[in-house]
Structure formats: C-alpha cells, structure tokens
Design an enzyme around this catalytic site. Sequence first.
Site, PDB file in Angstrom:
ATOM      1  N   LYS A  20       0.847  -1.205   0.000  1.00  0.00           N
ATOM      2  CA  LYS A  20       0.000   0.000   0.000  1.00  0.00           C
ATOM      3  C   LYS A  20       0.880   1.252   0.000  1.00  0.00           C
ATOM      4  CE  LYS A  20      -0.190  -0.124   5.031  1.00  0.00           C
ATOM      5  NZ  LYS A  20      -1.003  -0.485   6.212  1.00  0.00           N
ATOM      6  N   ARG A  22     -11.433   0.431  14.644  1.00  0.00           N
ATOM      7  CA  ARG A  22     -11.112   1.189  13.439  1.00  0.00           C
ATOM      8  C   ARG A  22     -12.018   0.742  12.307  1.00  0.00           C
ATOM      9  NH1 ARG A  22      -5.067   1.341  10.745  1.00  0.00           N
ATOM     10  NH2 ARG A  22      -5.622  -0.794  10.192  1.00  0.00           N
ATOM     11  N   TYR A  58      15.958  30.211   7.518  1.00  0.00           N
ATOM     12  CA  TYR A  58      14.799  30.985   7.963  1.00  0.00           C
ATOM     13  C   TYR A  58      14.910  31.321   9.444  1.00  0.00           C
ATOM     14  CZ  TYR A  58      12.144  30.402   3.652  1.00  0.00           C
ATOM     15  OH  TYR A  58      11.715  30.457   2.360  1.00  0.00           O
ATOM     16  N   MET A  66      11.664  24.451   2.202  1.00  0.00           N
ATOM     17  CA  MET A  66      10.779  23.595   1.408  1.00  0.00           C
ATOM     18  C   MET A  66      11.565  22.745   0.415  1.00  0.00           C
ATOM     19  SD  MET A  66       7.583  24.536  -1.094  1.00  0.00           S
ATOM     20  CE  MET A  66       6.528  25.247   0.146  1.00  0.00           C
TER      21      MET A  66
HETATM   22  C1  PLP Z   1      -0.286  -1.598   6.794  1.00  0.00           C
HETATM   23  C2  PLP Z   1      -0.990  -2.827   7.166  1.00  0.00           C
HETATM   24  C3  PLP Z   1      -0.290  -4.030   7.343  1.00  0.00           C
HETATM   25  C4  PLP Z   1       1.218  -4.107   7.326  1.00  0.00           C
HETATM   26  O1  PLP Z   1       1.731  -3.555   8.506  1.00  0.00           O
HETATM   27  P1  PLP Z   1       3.291  -3.594   8.869  1.00  0.00           P
HETATM   28  O2  PLP Z   1       3.325  -3.188  10.286  1.00  0.00           O
HETATM   29  O3  PLP Z   1       3.964  -2.587   7.972  1.00  0.00           O
HETATM   30  O4  PLP Z   1       3.783  -4.958   8.618  1.00  0.00           O
HETATM   31  C5  PLP Z   1      -1.021  -5.177   7.579  1.00  0.00           C
HETATM   32  N1  PLP Z   1      -2.364  -5.138   7.653  1.00  0.00           N
HETATM   33  C6  PLP Z   1      -3.072  -3.999   7.505  1.00  0.00           C
HETATM   34  C7  PLP Z   1      -4.554  -4.030   7.607  1.00  0.00           C
HETATM   35  C8  PLP Z   1      -2.416  -2.802   7.277  1.00  0.00           C
HETATM   36  O5  PLP Z   1      -3.113  -1.676   7.136  1.00  0.00           O
END
Ligand code: PLP
Length: 395
Positions: free
Chosen positions: A37, A138, A288, A336
Amino acid sequence: MPTRPCWVEIRTRAFEDNYRFLSTIAAPHGELLAVVKADAYGHGLALCAPAAVRAGAGWLGVTSVEEGVAARALCSDARVLIMGGVFPGQGADLVRHRLTPSVWEPFQLDEIEEAARAAGLAPGAFPVHLELDTGMSRQGVDAAALAAILPRFNAASPLKLEGLMTHLFAADEADGRVTHEQLALLEQAVDQMQAAGHRAEWLNAGATAALLAGEAGTIAALAARHGMKPLIRPGLALYGLAPVFDPPFEGEEPAALQAAHKQLEPVLSWKTRVMSLRSIGPGDVVGYNGTFVATEPMRLALLAVGYADGLDRKLGNRFSVLVRSERAPLVGRVSMDQAVIDVTGIPGVSPGDEVVLLGSQGGQTVSAQDHADAAGTISWEVFTRIGPRVARIEV
Ligand SMILES: *Cc1c(COP(=O)(O)O)cnc(C)c1O
C-alpha cells in the site's frame, strides 16, 4: 527522469530476499500477503509489486481500489486484497479488475453484489474477506454485528466469504497480552461463523510485528483448529526494517526477531548532491529566522532536498547526513526545497558530491529509524513521506 539531484535508490533484490526470508518464518505455518500500500511504503509500487511476485508472493495488499487497479496492471495473476474498505461507486472496478475487498458495512456488500450481478457473476463467484473488529475500533464488525451480516453470504449471493480478517494493533508490545486477547475474540468469531453454517478458507491476521514476535505459529494453530489457512500480512519488514518492540522483550528476543535482525536488508537509499558551498563567520546566521548562529568560521554546503521532498522540518539543527563518508549536521531550518549542512570539519567537499540522507556511505549508516527518532515519528511515516517528485530508481 528528473535531473534535480534528489532521488531514491531501490534494491529490488533486497526486497525479494526479505520476502523469501519472511516466508521461511511464516512457513510451515502459513502464507504471506505482501503489503504494498501507499506506493509500496514510498518505495514505488511499480518496482516492488513485481518484485514480490518474483519472490513468490501470491497475494498483494493495498489500501484502496485505486491502488488495487494499479497493482493489477502490474501483476495480472496475483490476488490483490483491498484492505481499506470499499466506497460507493467502486464495485464495478473491483469486479472488472478481480480485486478482493475487505468488507464490514452492509452498504459495501450491496455495492459489490450489485456490480457482481451486473457483470453476470454466478452465486459465490466473487470472494471477499470479512473484517472483524477485535478491539482496535477502526474497521470491521464486532461480535454483535457479525450475526446480522453472516446471512448476507447465502446461496443466492454472488459473494463468497473467502476470508475472515482482523488487524492486530499492539503486536509490537512484547508481552503479547493484547494480541492474545484479540486472537481469542477472533476464535470466538470463527466459531460463531461455523456454527451459522459458513466456511471460510483464509484466516487473515497479523502484520510484521506479529510475525517477528513469533505469533505465526499461534495464528496457524488457530486456523488449523477450524480447517482454515493462515494469511499473514507483513509490510515494514519487506522494506528491511524490524519494528521497535515497546515495551521490549524481557530476556531473549524471539527467534524470528533475532533472525530478522541478521537477515533483513534495507531496500531504500535516499540521496542528493551538494549544490554549492560558502564560508561564513562568527555572528552569521543560517536559514529561515536565523535559528542557527555561527560562533566561529564555518564551511556550509547547500543540498537539493527540503521538506517538500519529505525531509522532516523537525530535523533542522538536530540531525546529520553523510557526505565523504562523514556525518555532517543539518544547520538552520530545513526549507521547502533546500537544506544546509555543516562541512567545516570535512575536507574537500565539492559541488556534485553525493550526500546520503538515508542509507549507507563508507561504512556509516543513517536509518529510517534514526530519522523517525529525530522527528518524533515512526519509520513507516518516514518512508511514506518521501515525496512524489523524488525519483525512484531501481539499482
Ligand atoms: C499496513 C498494514 C499491514 C502491514 O503492517 P506492517 O506493520 O507494515 O507490517 C497489515 N495489515 C493492515 C490491515 C495494514 O493496514
């Protein structure tokens, strides 16, 4: 290829090695899903998704349908799990691109059912993974909502209940107490599902921390008791990092974590070059608001990287990067698009010199964890904040 010298080098072979190593930890217990992801944690989906498949991954995990469509274009045969749920209007893309969603809201089931029927799919032809909330609050159904949603997986529905999924949200706490409570709730849900006459193939639970804490066996045993197969979802470790366990293990670390410290290889290096140099004297200020004031003659080098590239602004005056195999402190605020380092004690620094922001040079290393510690965040965020204008180059 952008010519501004601020880029990331991705060692896809290290990524493949990490996948194979994690498979040996998961085996003989279960299968891995490679989490790619957020553009493969900032490493580049186009590089990492095919690398995962080359290393043997049958499953990829992404957040959204958009990410899933991109993963499908790269990997035509892999199973692609959409972990972040389904929004109205996304059903057709799910079906067209053979993506497997995690679901928990009735409206998600409506959306997918409608799209599957429109595409003429037979009953039970479209697999989904039902998410269970085992304590994170969640996403997912809780025990009360499970009874109401299970009848949706009936003989007339095009949906197939292929997996039960949950997220272990405290597996980086070494005592494992929360994880074991969650797994107990997960087992109750599996019992409830089976008592209602349903079967699911996959028990989909656990990320990097659970895997390296040695929980693969626990998850696999739970799955085996119910005739299911475990699917474990590591992300971070694929990119070469073990999580920091907090609180830590008392005594010996689990064998999986010890092996990970030896075997995991970082995949990403982040680099820039020295653009120009200048000398300043006592009383001169840098950057800055002049947060850095020179007290003696100094030599400064300007770098082509700033917070818009993902270099955290909090690192100004409190972090060092590598040039000519030496540590050079960031002085003044990170701008930046630019940052300034002190190279007073490093002879010979010249325009064009390579600077390592994250990675190794001449036996010295700056890790994502170092960035995270200095910026008050976690390594996941350091990776995912490296900006889109930083080119990802396979090496
Ligand atoms: C991001 C995520 C993972 C992987 O998590 P890591 O800690 O990076 O291994 C697994 N399951 C879900 C639902 C996630 O959102």
